[in-house]
Design an enzyme around this catalytic site. Structure first.
Site, PDB file in Angstrom:
ATOM      1  N   LEU A   1       0.841  -1.185   0.000  1.00 43.43           N
ATOM      2  CA  LEU A   1       0.000   0.000   0.000  1.00 43.43           C
ATOM      3  C   LEU A   1       0.883   1.244   0.000  1.00 43.43           C
ATOM      4  CD1 LEU A   1      -2.518  -1.314   2.656  1.00 43.43           C
ATOM      5  CD2 LEU A   1      -2.712  -1.458   0.165  1.00 43.43           C
ATOM      6  N   ALA A   2       0.317   2.369  -0.365  1.00 44.87           N
ATOM      7  CA  ALA A   2       1.089   3.607  -0.466  1.00 44.87           C
ATOM      8  C   ALA A   2       1.790   3.966   0.843  1.00 44.87           C
ATOM      9  CB  ALA A   2       0.174   4.752  -0.897  1.00 44.87           C
ATOM     10  N   CYS A   3       1.208   3.580   1.972  1.00 38.89           N
ATOM     11  CA  CYS A   3       1.777   3.910   3.278  1.00 38.89           C
ATOM     12  C   CYS A   3       2.945   3.000   3.653  1.00 38.89           C
ATOM     13  CB  CYS A   3       0.699   3.810   4.352  1.00 38.89           C
ATOM     14  SG  CYS A   3       0.033   2.138   4.520  1.00 38.89           S
ATOM     15  N   GLY A   4       3.171   1.946   2.851  1.00 44.13           N
ATOM     16  CA  GLY A   4       4.241   1.004   3.127  1.00 44.13           C
ATOM     17  C   GLY A   4       3.774  -0.297   3.746  1.00 44.13           C
TER      18      GLY A   4
END
Length: 179
Positions: free
Chosen positions: A153-156
Site C-alpha cells: 500500500l502507499a503507506c508502506g
C-alpha cells in the site's frame, strides 16, 4: 456502447488510477462524467479528468455552475451506472448512512441507476468491523462491491486495500451495463 458512467472520485492516493478508467471508457465510447470530492482534488487535478472525458468535472467548489439544474440531479438523469472508484472508508460510510455532504455522496443519493463501489484504503481500515458493516449495508441495497487487491500500500503496509485493477473494475462495469 452509448452508455453513460458517472465516476465518483474520492480522496485516496489511488485517485490517480481513476484516470485510467476514464481513458478506458473513452476508448470504448462510454460517456464518462466525473464528480470529485474536495479531498480527491488534492490528489489529482480536475484538468486531468476534463481532458480525458472532454466533459467538465463537477466538484463541491463549482456545483451549481455547470447545469441548468443541480448537477447531482442532472447527472442522475443521464447515468446508466454510478461508479465510485476509489471509494474511501469515509465515502463508503456516507453512502451506507445516507450522508449527503459532498458532490460524491449527494450524487449517490440522487441516481436511480445501478451503483458499483471500488474501495481503496489501508489494510487496517479495510479490516475494521465498521467498514465491513457499511459495505454489507451497501450490498444489501444492491450496490456491487469490487473488492480491493492485496499488495503493498502507499503507506508502506502490506495487505488488502489496494484499489482493484482497472481490468477488474471494467469487468464489473461491463457486467452491469450489459445487464
Amino acid at each position: 456502447m452509448n452508455k453513460t458512467v458517472v465516476l465518483g472520485v474520492t480522496g485516496s492516493i489511488a485517485a490517480y488510477r481513476a484516470a485510467d478508467l476514464c481513458s478506458a471508457f473513452r476508448k470504448e465510447e462510454i460517456d464518462c462524467r466525473v464528480v470529485m470530492s474536495a479531498w480527491a482534488t488534492q490528489f489529482v487535478g480536475e484538468l486531468t479528468f476534463t481532458t480525458l472525458t472532454q466533459r467538465p468535472v463537477v466538484t463541491d467548489a463549482n456545483i451549481g455552475q455547470l447545469a441548468d439544474r443541480p448537477e447531482h440531479l442532472a447527472l442522475g438523469d443521464v447515468a446508466d451506472l454510478y461508479l465510485v472508484a476509489p471509494a474511501t472508508a469515509n465515502a463508503v460510510a456516507k453512502m451506507a448512512h445516507g450522508i449527503a455532504d459532498d458532490i460524491v455522496s449527494t450524487t449517490y443519493l440522487s441516481v436511480t441507476c445501478p451503483t458499483i463501489v471500488a474501495p481503496a484504503m489501508n489494510v487496517r481500515m479495510w479490516q475494521h468491523v465498521t467498514v465491513k458493516e457499511n459495505l454489507e449495508t451497501l450490498r444489501k441495497r444492491g450496490v456491487r462491491i469490487v473488492e480491493p487487491d492485496e499488495g503493498f500500500l502507499a503507506c508502506g503496509d502490506y495487505g488488502m486495500g489496494r484499489l482493484a485493477s482497472t481490468e477488474a473494475i471494467l469487468g464489473a462495469v461491463h457486467s452491469v451495463l450489459r445487464g
